[in-house]
Design an enzyme around this catalytic site. Structure first.
Site, PDB file in Angstrom:
ATOM      1  N   SER A 172       0.892  -1.435   0.101  1.00 53.14           N
ATOM      2  CA  SER A 172       0.294  -0.116  -0.096  1.00 53.14           C
ATOM      3  C   SER A 172       0.831   1.217   0.208  1.00 53.14           C
ATOM      4  CB  SER A 172      -0.868  -0.437   0.797  1.00 53.14           C
ATOM      5  OG  SER A 172      -1.307   1.417   0.986  1.00 53.14           O
TER       6      SER A 172
ATOM      7  N   LYS B 102      -4.207  -6.970   2.911  1.00 53.61           N
ATOM      8  CA  LYS B 102      -4.084  -6.237   1.824  1.00 53.61           C
ATOM      9  C   LYS B 102      -5.160  -5.559   1.392  1.00 53.61           C
ATOM     10  CE  LYS B 102      -3.112  -2.692  -0.903  1.00 53.61           C
ATOM     11  NZ  LYS B 102      -2.866  -3.243  -1.770  1.00 53.61           N
TER      12      LYS B 102
ATOM     13  N   GLU C 299     -10.261   1.753   2.423  1.00 56.28           N
ATOM     14  CA  GLU C 299     -10.293   2.758   1.736  1.00 56.28           C
ATOM     15  C   GLU C 299     -10.995   3.212   1.230  1.00 56.28           C
ATOM     16  OE1 GLU C 299      -6.409   1.867  -0.693  1.00 56.28           O
ATOM     17  OE2 GLU C 299      -8.134   2.053  -2.587  1.00 56.28           O
TER      18      GLU C 299
ATOM     19  N   HIS D   7      -7.589  -4.034   3.704  1.00 59.23           N
ATOM     20  CA  HIS D   7      -7.220  -2.518   3.977  1.00 59.23           C
ATOM     21  C   HIS D   7      -7.965  -1.715   2.165  1.00 59.23           C
ATOM     22  CE1 HIS D   7      -4.481   0.242   1.437  1.00 59.23           C
ATOM     23  NE2 HIS D   7      -3.991   0.265   3.058  1.00 59.23           N
ATOM     24  N   ASN D   8      -7.260  -2.914   1.261  1.00 62.34           N
ATOM     25  CA  ASN D   8      -8.561  -1.537   0.068  1.00 62.34           C
ATOM     26  C   ASN D   8     -10.030  -1.879   0.079  1.00 62.34           C
ATOM     27  OD1 ASN D   8      -5.709  -2.250  -0.506  1.00 62.34           O
ATOM     28  ND2 ASN D   8      -6.377  -2.361  -2.953  1.00 62.34           N
TER      29      ASN D   8
END
Lengths: 234, 234, 234, 234
Positions: D56, D106, D113, D109-110
C-alpha cells in the site's frame, strides 16, 4: 463441516449409478446455480439430464401450489411438464433456460424477498416507535386493500401481527439460508448495485452476532478521542 | 419558490373564512404529517376539524378504489365515513388515530413502497445482466403466481416489461415526491435503522445528479494516490 | 425533556441582557447550524454578533490544539482571531463564512467521522472473524506507516486494540450525539446520496436497540411463509 | 477473456521451472488471497515458498516507502526481511501469518480505503451543494490540522481540490480494481455486516453504468401506478 452442496453431490452420485441415458434428475432444492451448471454439464456426459427447479411458496404451497422456476434442456422440460403443471398454480411454472437458470432465477427471487421483507420491517418498526399509537395489525390489513404496497408478504405480516401485535413471543434473531448471500455475490460479480438486498442480508447477520466486534471498536474509538464513557462488560 | 406545504396552508386559510364550528376540512393529499398536526391544532381553536387522509392506489384507484388512511377526531371520522366507504375498496379505509396519523401512516407506506420498488429493480437488473438470457416479462408474470414475492407492484412490473422488455423507451431518471425523504427523516429522529428505505431514496437522488461531485472526488483521489488514469471532461 | 438546543437558547437569552451592540457571543459547542443561523439573525437585531465555532479534536485537543471551524461576520471573526490562533494548532482554524457555516462544516465533519469509524470497524471485524489469526493491534499500527488508510482515527484504533486486543472490556453499544443524524437530514434535504454516513448512523441505532421490533417481524414472517422455526422469548 | 489471476498463475508456472527447493517467489501484486493460498500450497509441494506481499502507498510509495503486509512461512519471511526493510518506511512491514494472510490483510485495507474515500466524497458533496458557499480546498486543508478526520487521504483530497476546486476536469466515473469486491464477498461469507464497504463498491458500479436498467424499471413502475410522467429516450 460438510461443504455446502456436498449432500446434493452425494445424492446425484448415487442416483447416477441407477440411471440410464435420457433419464432426468430434478433438483428441486435451493442449490447454488453455479453448482447446478457444473452438475448438469457433468451428468450430460453420461446422457443424463439435470433439471434445476427453484420452488417458491413455502409451506403454503401445499394448499395453493408452488411457483416453479425450471432450468434444463428442452427435452427434459417437456418430459417433466405434466408434473410441473400438477404442482404449480395456473401459469405458475416457467422454463427459464438452460441448466442452472432455474436456480439462478430462484436465487434472485430470494434476494428480492429478503429486501422486501426488510422494507416492511423498517416501516412497521417506524410505526411501532413513532408518535402515534398505531394499530399495526389493522394497518397491515388495511394496506392489503387497494394500496400500492399490497403483497402476499404483507398478508403474512397481518397474520403474524394479529397473532402477536407487539411480537413479544418472537426473538429479534433472523436466520438466513444462503440465497440472499449468493445474490449479493452475483450482484458484486456482475457490477449491479444492490444496496437493499445487501442491507437486508447484513441486518440478519447483525441480528445474530452477539459479539459485535465492530461495534466494540466504535465504542472504544469514541472513548479514545472524546473521552465519551463507554459501556463496559461487567 | 413556494415553501413545501404553503399551498395547503393558503387553501386552508381561505376555506377557514367560509366555515363554521363543527365543519370538517379533509386534506387528501400527501402533506407532511407534522404540518397536518400543526394545522389540525390551529383549526381546532376555531372548532373546525381537520381530517388528514392519506390515499394510496394511484391512477388505478379510479377503477378498484383507493386505500384510505385517515387521521382526525372520532366525530369528524364518523361524519366522513360514508364518503370513505364509497371511495375505498372493501376494508380499504381505517381511522388511524388523531390528526396527523393518517398522513403519518401514508408516509410510512410510501417509504416502504420506495424500498420494495428498489428491491425489484435490483433483482431484475441482476437478471438483465447475469449469465442467462432470462425472459424478464415472463419471470415477472411467473412470480405473480404462487411465489413469495407476488405483489401488486410486481404486476405493474409485468405490465411495464411486457410493453418494453428492455425498457429502452424510458430513461434511468427517477423522481421522488417527498414522502420517501420524510420517512428517512423520521427514522433518523426515532432511531429506527432504515437501510433499505434510505438506499432507495439515495438511488433516486443519484439517478438525477448529472454533476456527480462526490464521484468526481473519488476519481480524483484515485488519481492522486494511485496514478490511476481518470476520465476527464473534454 | 428539554428540547435539543433549549439550553443554548436560554444561555444566549441571559447573556443578551448583559451585552451591548458590537459584542460577540461564541457558541463553541455542537449546535445545529440551523439554530445558529436563527440565533445569529436574532442577535444581529440587537447589534450583537454570534460566532459559531465548531471544534474538533476531542480530549486530545488540550495537548495538540483544537481544529476550529468558525462562522459569523468578518468583524466578529477579526475580533476573535487572536483567541482562535491560541487555541488551534497551526493552520487549524478557518472562517468558513456567515453565521451558521462553522457549525455546518463541523456537522459534516462529524458525519464523515461516523462513516470513517464504521469503515474501520467493518474491516477490523472481518479480520477478527476471517480465516487467519491476524494480530489486530499490529496490523493497525502497521497501517499507520505508509499505507493509504493511515489516519488519526487509525492511531486511536491502535491504542484501543493494544490496550484490549479482543475488545473484551467494551460493550457493543454505541452512542450518537446528534451531528451524524443532522448530516443525514441535510443530505436528504439537499439530495446528496449518503449511504456510508447513513449506514454508520443506523449501525449505532441498531447497537442500542434491545427490542429489535423490525427483526422480530422478519423472524415472524419467515415462520409464516416457510415454517422456519423462530427463536422465541422464554 | 483471461480469468482474473491467470497471468499470475502463468508467471508462477514459468518461474517454477527455474527454481529449486528453498527458493522464494514473492507476489507483490493485488492477488486474491484465496489464489495465494492455493498457489502457496501447490508450490510448497516442490519445496518452493510463496510470499504474498500486499503493498500500500500508491505512487507516493517511491518517495515515502511502501507499507507491506506479508504472508508466508517464517523461513521465507526471514530471508526477505532485509528487502522489506529497505522498501518499507519505519515499522512499515509486518509478517501477518501463513501464506495468503498478506493479501488478505491488503484486501481488507483496500475495502476500508473504498469506504473512507466514499465517506469524504459524501461529506464534500454535501458542502458543495449545501447552503453555504464553502471553500472546499480550505476546509480540506483545515481538517488536516488537529481534526478527528485527519488522514492521508484527506491530504490527497486537499491536493485534488486545490488543483481543481470544482473538480470540473474530472468525470464522475470511478473504476474499481477488485479488492473492494473481494472484501464484500468475504464479509458475506464470514457474516460480517459491511454496509459502508458495500455502499462504496456499489457507488462505483453505478458511476459506470450508462444503461441503468434498474432505474429504468423504477421510472416505468412510477409511471404504471401513478401516471407520473417518465423521462423517455428520444
Amino acid at each position: 463441516m460438510i461443504p455446502a452442496g456436498q449432500a446434493v453431490d452425494d445424492s446425484i452420485a448415487s442416483l447416477k449409478t441407477m440411471l440410464k441415458p435420457g433419464d432426468v434428475i430434478v433438483d428441486g432444492g435451493n442449490s447454488n446455480f453455479r453448482d447446478s451448471m457444473r452438475r448438469g454439464a457433468d451428468l450430460e456426459k453420461s446422457g443424463i439430464h439435470l433439471m434445476d427447479s427453484g420452488t417458491s411458496g413455502g409451506v403454503w404451497g401445499l394448499k395453493v401450489g408452488y411457483c416453479l422456476m425450471v432450468g434444463g434442456s428442452i427435452d427434459a422440460y417437456r418430459l417433466l411438464e405434466p408434473a410441473l403443471k400438477t404442482l404449480a398454480p395456473e401459469n405458475g411454472y416457467l422454463h427459464c433456460g438452460r441448466v442452472g437458470s432455474g436456480h439462478f432465477v430462484k436465487m434472485v427471487h430470494n434476494g428480492v424477498e429478503y429486501a422486501i421483507m426488510q422494507a416492511y420491517a423498517e416501516g412497521f418498526e417506524l410505526m411501532h416507535r413513532g408518535p402515534f399509537p398505531v394499530d399495526l395489525p389493522a394497518v397491515s390489513q388495511l394496506w392489503e386493500n387497494g394500496s400500492v404496497v399490497r403483497s402476499w408478504l404483507l398478508e403474512l405480516a397481518t397474520l403474524a401481527l394479529k397473532d402477536d401485535p407487539k411480537l413479544e413471543k418472537v426473538k429479534p434473531w433472523v436466520a438466513d439460508s444462503g440465497e440472499g448471500r449468493w445474490t449479493v455475490h452475483e450482484c458484486v460479480d456482475y457490477a449491479v448495485p444492490a444496496p437493499t438486498i445487501a442491507a437486508a442480508v447484513f441486518a440478519r447477520f447483525a441480528s445474530r452476532d452477539e459479539e459485535g466486534f465492530g461495534l466494540r471498536l466504535l465504542s472504544a474509538l469514541r472513548n479514545q478521542f472524546g473521552g465519551h464513557a463507554m459501556k463496559t462488560e461487567k
